[in-house]
Design an enzyme around this catalytic site. Structure first.
Site, PDB file in Angstrom:
ATOM      1  N   GLY A  16       0.789  -1.226   0.000  1.00 28.04           N
ATOM      2  CA  GLY A  16       0.000   0.000   0.000  1.00 28.04           C
ATOM      3  C   GLY A  16       0.820   1.275   0.000  1.00 28.04           C
ATOM      4  O   GLY A  16       0.345   2.331   0.433  1.00 28.04           O
ATOM      5  N   SER A  17       2.040   1.217  -0.550  1.00 24.42           N
ATOM      6  CA  SER A  17       2.856   2.437  -0.524  1.00 24.42           C
ATOM      7  C   SER A  17       2.281   3.501  -1.463  1.00 24.42           C
ATOM      8  O   SER A  17       2.374   4.705  -1.164  1.00 24.42           O
ATOM      9  CB  SER A  17       4.306   2.118  -0.882  1.00 24.42           C
ATOM     10  OG  SER A  17       4.427   1.685  -2.210  1.00 24.42           O
ATOM     11  N   ASN A  18       1.689   3.090  -2.571  1.00 26.87           N
ATOM     12  CA  ASN A  18       1.058   4.079  -3.452  1.00 26.87           C
ATOM     13  C   ASN A  18      -0.183   4.671  -2.800  1.00 26.87           C
ATOM     14  O   ASN A  18      -0.436   5.883  -2.913  1.00 26.87           O
ATOM     15  CB  ASN A  18       0.720   3.454  -4.807  1.00 26.87           C
ATOM     16  CG  ASN A  18       1.937   3.365  -5.701  1.00 26.87           C
ATOM     17  OD1 ASN A  18       2.398   4.372  -6.231  1.00 26.87           O
ATOM     18  ND2 ASN A  18       2.486   2.164  -5.849  1.00 26.87           N
ATOM     19  N   ILE A 100      -7.588  -9.759 -11.353  1.00 27.86           N
ATOM     20  CA  ILE A 100      -8.094  -9.430 -12.683  1.00 27.86           C
ATOM     21  C   ILE A 100      -9.571  -9.090 -12.544  1.00 27.86           C
ATOM     22  O   ILE A 100     -10.304  -9.778 -11.820  1.00 27.86           O
ATOM     23  CB  ILE A 100      -7.857 -10.609 -13.649  1.00 27.86           C
ATOM     24  CG1 ILE A 100      -6.362 -10.706 -13.930  1.00 27.86           C
ATOM     25  CG2 ILE A 100      -8.656 -10.439 -14.932  1.00 27.86           C
ATOM     26  CD1 ILE A 100      -5.949 -11.895 -14.760  1.00 27.86           C
ATOM     27  N   HIS A 117       0.821   0.831 -13.107  1.00 24.83           N
ATOM     28  CA  HIS A 117       1.498  -0.404 -13.505  1.00 24.83           C
ATOM     29  C   HIS A 117       2.997  -0.118 -13.582  1.00 24.83           C
ATOM     30  O   HIS A 117       3.410   0.919 -14.116  1.00 24.83           O
ATOM     31  CB  HIS A 117       0.969  -0.870 -14.864  1.00 24.83           C
ATOM     32  CG  HIS A 117       1.594  -2.151 -15.311  1.00 24.83           C
ATOM     33  ND1 HIS A 117       1.235  -3.369 -14.762  1.00 24.83           N
ATOM     34  CD2 HIS A 117       2.556  -2.409 -16.220  1.00 24.83           C
ATOM     35  CE1 HIS A 117       1.971  -4.316 -15.317  1.00 24.83           C
ATOM     36  NE2 HIS A 117       2.768  -3.761 -16.211  1.00 24.83           N
ATOM     37  N   THR A 149      -9.339  -0.313 -18.691  1.00 22.70           N
ATOM     38  CA  THR A 149     -10.292  -0.832 -19.660  1.00 22.70           C
ATOM     39  C   THR A 149     -10.357  -2.349 -19.471  1.00 22.70           C
ATOM     40  O   THR A 149      -9.642  -2.905 -18.634  1.00 22.70           O
ATOM     41  CB  THR A 149      -9.858  -0.487 -21.097  1.00 22.70           C
ATOM     42  OG1 THR A 149      -8.534  -1.019 -21.295  1.00 22.70           O
ATOM     43  CG2 THR A 149      -9.834   1.007 -21.343  1.00 22.70           C
ATOM     44  N   GLU A 151      -9.234  -4.753 -21.052  1.00 24.80           N
ATOM     45  CA  GLU A 151      -7.993  -5.484 -21.292  1.00 24.80           C
ATOM     46  C   GLU A 151      -6.984  -5.156 -20.187  1.00 24.80           C
ATOM     47  O   GLU A 151      -6.733  -3.967 -19.906  1.00 24.80           O
ATOM     48  CB  GLU A 151      -7.425  -5.084 -22.661  1.00 24.80           C
ATOM     49  CG  GLU A 151      -6.409  -6.078 -23.182  1.00 24.80           C
ATOM     50  CD  GLU A 151      -5.948  -5.726 -24.602  1.00 24.80           C
ATOM     51  OE1 GLU A 151      -4.962  -6.314 -25.052  1.00 24.80           O
ATOM     52  OE2 GLU A 151      -6.575  -4.852 -25.235  1.00 24.80           O
ATOM     53  N   THR A 180       9.846   4.872  -6.278  1.00 26.79           N
ATOM     54  CA  THR A 180       9.999   6.270  -5.867  1.00 26.79           C
ATOM     55  C   THR A 180       9.251   7.192  -6.826  1.00 26.79           C
ATOM     56  O   THR A 180       8.586   8.144  -6.404  1.00 26.79           O
ATOM     57  CB  THR A 180      11.502   6.642  -5.844  1.00 26.79           C
ATOM     58  OG1 THR A 180      12.147   5.754  -4.942  1.00 26.79           O
ATOM     59  CG2 THR A 180      11.725   8.065  -5.401  1.00 26.79           C
TER      60      THR A 180
HETATM   61  C1  GAR Z   1       3.317  -1.117  -7.454  1.00 30.36           C
HETATM   62  O1  GAR Z   1       4.638  -1.183  -7.933  1.00 30.36           O
HETATM   63  C2  GAR Z   1       2.353  -1.122  -8.614  1.00 30.36           C
HETATM   64  O2  GAR Z   1       2.850  -0.467  -9.745  1.00 30.36           O
HETATM   65  C3  GAR Z   1       2.178  -2.586  -8.868  1.00 30.36           C
HETATM   66  O3  GAR Z   1       2.161  -3.178  -7.596  1.00 30.36           O
HETATM   67  C4  GAR Z   1       2.961  -2.407  -6.711  1.00 30.36           C
HETATM   68  C5  GAR Z   1       2.144  -2.135  -5.475  1.00 30.36           C
HETATM   69  O4  GAR Z   1       2.923  -1.564  -4.472  1.00 30.36           O
HETATM   70  N1  GAR Z   1       0.981  -2.860  -9.608  1.00 30.36           N
HETATM   71  C6  GAR Z   1       0.853  -3.803 -10.530  1.00 30.36           C
HETATM   72  O5  GAR Z   1       1.739  -4.594 -10.802  1.00 30.36           O
HETATM   73  C7  GAR Z   1      -0.492  -3.855 -11.233  1.00 30.36           C
HETATM   74  N2  GAR Z   1      -0.420  -4.539 -12.480  1.00 30.36           N
HETATM   75  P1  GAR Z   1       2.221  -0.858  -3.235  1.00 30.36           P
HETATM   76  O6  GAR Z   1       1.232  -1.864  -2.634  1.00 30.36           O
HETATM   77  O7  GAR Z   1       3.345  -0.573  -2.271  1.00 30.36           O
HETATM   78  O8  GAR Z   1       1.536   0.393  -3.723  1.00 30.36           O
END
Ligand code: GAR
Length: 198
Positions: A16-18, A100, A117, A149, A151, A180
């Protein structure tokens, strides 16, 4: 007339860092006062996702909709949609949500569902993006924020960040460098979504 509150619901599966970057940026930049925008809830499909604890510490409502407890993707998504829609979200943010999604789910949130992504899409959709970039000999890697979308890992691009692939890079080192930048572009893209709509 009072401005209507606009809720964000963030879906996670892991660290969950994002999610934290978005919530902390929202607080630091006073999105609620300026834009009426509120990170209302964080929902995880994994009961043990570390990001749940982080979200609680940030004072955000959390919910678990554990996919493992359902006998089909449709039943799981019905419960997920009910949980999300209880917040009437203006935007649903996928932040490391590793399930998915069916076309019906994507359609339900059309125009208000975004994802990040860890590659420069359309290169390397799917998993193990960093190792694949290294193995391919890419000189640059990065991350992409996009509208979702039907896909997987496709859809109109909202933001990208580029980082170098350095000699001797491991997937972990590259992931950290990309991460980062993810924490910069994802909050920016979310804010831009609401500023466009304002
Ligand atoms: C992130 O790097 C994100 O881009 C990736 O999972 C990680 C989650 O990190 N997402 C995917 O691969 C989606 N296809 P987080 O839980 O620390 O935010």
């Amino acid at each position: 007339m009072a401005r209507q509150q606009q809720n964000i619901v963030i879906l996670i599966s892991g660290v969950g860092s994002n999610m934290a970057a978005i919530a902390q940026t929202a607080a630091r930049q006073a999105w609620f006062d300026r834009l009426g925008v509120c990170v209302a809830a964080v929902i995880s499909n994994k009961p043990d996702a570390p990001g749940l604890k982080t979200a609680r510490a940030l004072g955000i409502d959390t919910h678990i909709v554990a996919h493992a407890g359902f006998d089909s993707r449709e039943h799981f998504e019905a419960a997920l949609v009910a949980s999300i829609d209880s917040y009437a979200p203006a935007l649903v943010v996928l932040a490391g949500f590793m399930r998915i999604l069916t076309p019906a789910f994507v359609q339900h949130y059309a125009g208000r569902l975004i994802n990040i992504h860890p590659s420069l899409l359309p290169a390397f959709p799917g998993l193990h993006t960093h190792q694949r970039a290294i193995d391919t000999g890419c000189r640059f890697a990065g991350a992409t924020v996009h509208q979702v979308t039907a896909e997987v890992d496709h859809g109109p691009i909202l933001a990208q960040a580029v980082v170098p692939v350095l000699p001797g890079d491991t997937a972990a080192a590259l992931a950290a460098r990309v991460g980062t930048q993810e924490h910069v572009i994802y909050p920016q893209a979310v804010r831009a979504f609401f500023e466009r709509a304002a």
